[in-house]
Design a protein around this motif. Structure first.
Motif, PDB file in Angstrom:
ATOM      1  N   LEU A  98       0.864  -1.177   0.000  1.00 50.18           N
ATOM      2  CA  LEU A  98       0.000   0.000   0.000  1.00 50.18           C
ATOM      3  C   LEU A  98       0.901   1.228   0.000  1.00 50.18           C
ATOM      4  N   CYS A  99       0.786   2.039  -1.035  1.00 49.30           N
ATOM      5  CA  CYS A  99       1.682   3.178  -1.242  1.00 49.30           C
ATOM      6  C   CYS A  99       0.886   4.471  -1.350  1.00 49.30           C
ATOM      7  N   SER A 100       1.464   5.558  -0.862  1.00 46.41           N
ATOM      8  CA  SER A 100       0.815   6.857  -1.020  1.00 46.41           C
ATOM      9  C   SER A 100       1.849   7.894  -1.443  1.00 46.41           C
ATOM     10  N   LEU A 101       1.410   8.762  -2.328  1.00 45.94           N
ATOM     11  CA  LEU A 101       2.258   9.852  -2.776  1.00 45.94           C
ATOM     12  C   LEU A 101       2.138  10.993  -1.777  1.00 45.94           C
ATOM     13  N   GLN A 102       3.277  11.485  -1.327  1.00 48.25           N
ATOM     14  CA  GLN A 102       3.302  12.587  -0.367  1.00 48.25           C
ATOM     15  C   GLN A 102       4.152  13.713  -0.940  1.00 48.25           C
ATOM     16  N   ARG A 131       7.551  12.262  -2.444  1.00 52.85           N
ATOM     17  CA  ARG A 131       7.990  10.924  -2.058  1.00 52.85           C
ATOM     18  C   ARG A 131       6.855   9.921  -2.173  1.00 52.85           C
ATOM     19  N   LEU A 132       7.244   8.691  -2.388  1.00 54.43           N
ATOM     20  CA  LEU A 132       6.306   7.580  -2.306  1.00 54.43           C
ATOM     21  C   LEU A 132       6.522   6.931  -0.952  1.00 54.43           C
ATOM     22  N   MET A 133       5.486   6.911  -0.144  1.00 51.55           N
ATOM     23  CA  MET A 133       5.544   6.263   1.166  1.00 51.55           C
ATOM     24  C   MET A 133       4.923   4.889   1.024  1.00 51.55           C
ATOM     25  N   ILE A 134       5.695   3.857   1.302  1.00 52.40           N
ATOM     26  CA  ILE A 134       5.166   2.500   1.322  1.00 52.40           C
ATOM     27  C   ILE A 134       4.672   2.271   2.741  1.00 52.40           C
ATOM     28  N   GLU A 135       3.361   2.308   2.896  1.00 51.08           N
ATOM     29  CA  GLU A 135       2.756   2.227   4.225  1.00 51.08           C
ATOM     30  C   GLU A 135       2.669   0.794   4.736  1.00 51.08           C
ATOM     31  N   HIS A 136       2.416  -0.142   3.855  1.00 50.29           N
ATOM     32  CA  HIS A 136       2.326  -1.565   4.223  1.00 50.29           C
ATOM     33  C   HIS A 136       3.013  -2.387   3.141  1.00 50.29           C
ATOM     34  N   VAL A 137       3.690  -3.410   3.560  1.00 50.71           N
ATOM     35  CA  VAL A 137       4.146  -4.484   2.669  1.00 50.71           C
ATOM     36  C   VAL A 137       3.833  -5.770   3.411  1.00 50.71           C
ATOM     37  N   ALA A 138       3.089  -6.634   2.774  1.00 44.99           N
ATOM     38  CA  ALA A 138       2.721  -7.897   3.419  1.00 44.99           C
ATOM     39  C   ALA A 138       2.718  -9.021   2.398  1.00 44.99           C
ATOM     40  N   VAL A 139       3.262 -10.148   2.804  1.00 40.02           N
ATOM     41  CA  VAL A 139       3.219 -11.370   2.004  1.00 40.02           C
ATOM     42  C   VAL A 139       2.675 -12.464   2.913  1.00 40.02           C
ATOM     43  N   ALA A 140       1.701 -13.194   2.416  1.00 38.10           N
ATOM     44  CA  ALA A 140       1.117 -14.284   3.194  1.00 38.10           C
ATOM     45  C   ALA A 140       2.219 -15.249   3.628  1.00 38.10           C
ATOM     46  N   PRO A 141       2.179 -15.715   4.874  1.00 39.32           N
ATOM     47  CA  PRO A 141       3.254 -16.579   5.372  1.00 39.32           C
ATOM     48  C   PRO A 141       3.544 -17.783   4.478  1.00 39.32           C
ATOM     49  N   GLN A 142       2.525 -18.423   3.929  1.00 39.42           N
ATOM     50  CA  GLN A 142       2.729 -19.604   3.092  1.00 39.42           C
ATOM     51  C   GLN A 142       3.335 -19.267   1.734  1.00 39.42           C
ATOM     52  N   ALA A 143       3.410 -17.975   1.383  1.00 40.44           N
ATOM     53  CA  ALA A 143       3.931 -17.561   0.075  1.00 40.44           C
ATOM     54  C   ALA A 143       5.291 -16.882   0.166  1.00 40.44           C
ATOM     55  N   ARG A 144       5.886 -16.872   1.349  1.00 39.46           N
ATOM     56  CA  ARG A 144       7.167 -16.186   1.515  1.00 39.46           C
ATOM     57  C   ARG A 144       8.309 -16.957   0.856  1.00 39.46           C
ATOM     58  N   ARG A 145       9.368 -16.209   0.614  1.00 42.75           N
ATOM     59  CA  ARG A 145      10.606 -16.732   0.017  1.00 42.75           C
ATOM     60  C   ARG A 145      10.386 -17.224  -1.415  1.00 42.75           C
ATOM     61  N   ARG A 146       9.464 -16.542  -2.105  1.00 49.22           N
ATOM     62  CA  ARG A 146       9.198 -16.843  -3.513  1.00 49.22           C
ATOM     63  C   ARG A 146       9.388 -15.614  -4.390  1.00 49.22           C
ATOM     64  N   GLY A 147       9.938 -14.554  -3.831  1.00 47.33           N
ATOM     65  CA  GLY A 147      10.190 -13.345  -4.604  1.00 47.33           C
ATOM     66  C   GLY A 147       9.039 -12.359  -4.638  1.00 47.33           C
ATOM     67  N   ILE A 148       7.986 -12.627  -3.893  1.00 46.96           N
ATOM     68  CA  ILE A 148       6.814 -11.752  -3.935  1.00 46.96           C
ATOM     69  C   ILE A 148       7.124 -10.387  -3.325  1.00 46.96           C
ATOM     70  N   GLY A 149       7.744 -10.353  -2.166  1.00 46.80           N
ATOM     71  CA  GLY A 149       8.085  -9.076  -1.545  1.00 46.80           C
ATOM     72  C   GLY A 149       9.020  -8.260  -2.422  1.00 46.80           C
ATOM     73  N   ALA A 150      10.018  -8.918  -2.991  1.00 50.77           N
ATOM     74  CA  ALA A 150      10.953  -8.217  -3.885  1.00 50.77           C
ATOM     75  C   ALA A 150      10.229  -7.684  -5.113  1.00 50.77           C
ATOM     76  N   GLY A 191       7.436   6.668 -12.084  1.00 53.50           N
ATOM     77  CA  GLY A 191       6.333   7.160 -12.904  1.00 53.50           C
ATOM     78  C   GLY A 191       5.642   8.376 -12.311  1.00 53.50           C
ATOM     79  N   LEU A 192       5.647   8.491 -11.004  1.00 52.14           N
ATOM     80  CA  LEU A 192       5.030   9.626 -10.322  1.00 52.14           C
ATOM     81  C   LEU A 192       5.996  10.797 -10.132  1.00 52.14           C
ATOM     82  N   GLY A 193       7.232  10.610 -10.580  1.00 55.30           N
ATOM     83  CA  GLY A 193       8.228  11.662 -10.421  1.00 55.30           C
ATOM     84  C   GLY A 193       8.664  11.871  -8.984  1.00 55.30           C
ATOM     85  N   ALA A 194       8.640  10.807  -8.195  1.00 58.66           N
ATOM     86  CA  ALA A 194       9.042  10.904  -6.788  1.00 58.66           C
ATOM     87  C   ALA A 194      10.547  11.060  -6.669  1.00 58.66           C
TER      88      ALA A 194
END
Length: 157
Positions: free
Chosen positions: A72-76, A89-108, A120-123
């Motif tokens: 979840l990101c917001s432009l500030q 700036r782009l503020m990344i307010e939340h980053v979440a990956v379901a526990p069963q899906a971790r270590r598969r490159g989803i967060g990256a 793209g937003l010129g941050a």
């Protein structure tokens, strides 16, 4: 490792984001019970995310189908002041990956897409915050090229 499909969440995705948020909320409540409720009302949580997804300047990135993670990101924007130059700036307010899906490159993949969104937003910069006790997240963010910027201290009156 296969490529992770990332898309922008729409209004109909609020419930999926709320479900993905549950384990993060649980972690926060377990480590900081004075600051977090262990199980927010699911309908209220879905309504919260529906409201956030409707806000101008807010983008929620969903990874996978079905969704296994989100950012979840917001432009500030801060204007020129006597203390500092203007910043976008782009503020990344939340980053979440379901526990069963971790270590598969989803967060990256989510952070890579957030970087593209910021460009793209010129941050000028991307920020995120994390709780002091979340050492696994700290290591992950550092591995993704984020560096500690400032610290927040707390005391009781």
């Amino acid at each position: 490792m296969t490529a992770v499909a990332i898309r922008r969440a729409g209004p109909d995705d609020a419930a999926a984001v709320a479900v993905l948020n549950a384990h993060v909320q649980g972690w926060h409540a377990a480590h900081y019970p004075e600051a977090f409720f262990p199980q927010p009302d699911p309908a209220a949580l879905t309504a919260h995310f529906a409201g956030r997804l409707a806000e101008p300047g807010v983008t929620c990135l969903l990874a996978g189908d079905p969704a296994a993670g989100y950012a979840l990101c917001s432009l500030q924007e801060r204007g020129l002041s006597v203390f500092s130059p203007p910043v976008r700036r782009l503020m990344i307010e939340h980053v979440a990956v379901a526990p069963q899906a971790r270590r598969r490159g989803i967060g990256a993949a989510l952070l890579t897409e957030a970087r593209a969104l910021a460009r793209g937003l010129g941050a000028d910069e991307i920020l995120l915050d994390t709780w002091e006790g979340n050492h696994a997240a700290h290591a992950f963010f550092e591995a993704q090229g984020f560096a500690l910027r400032r610290m927040l201290y707390r005391a009781t009156p």
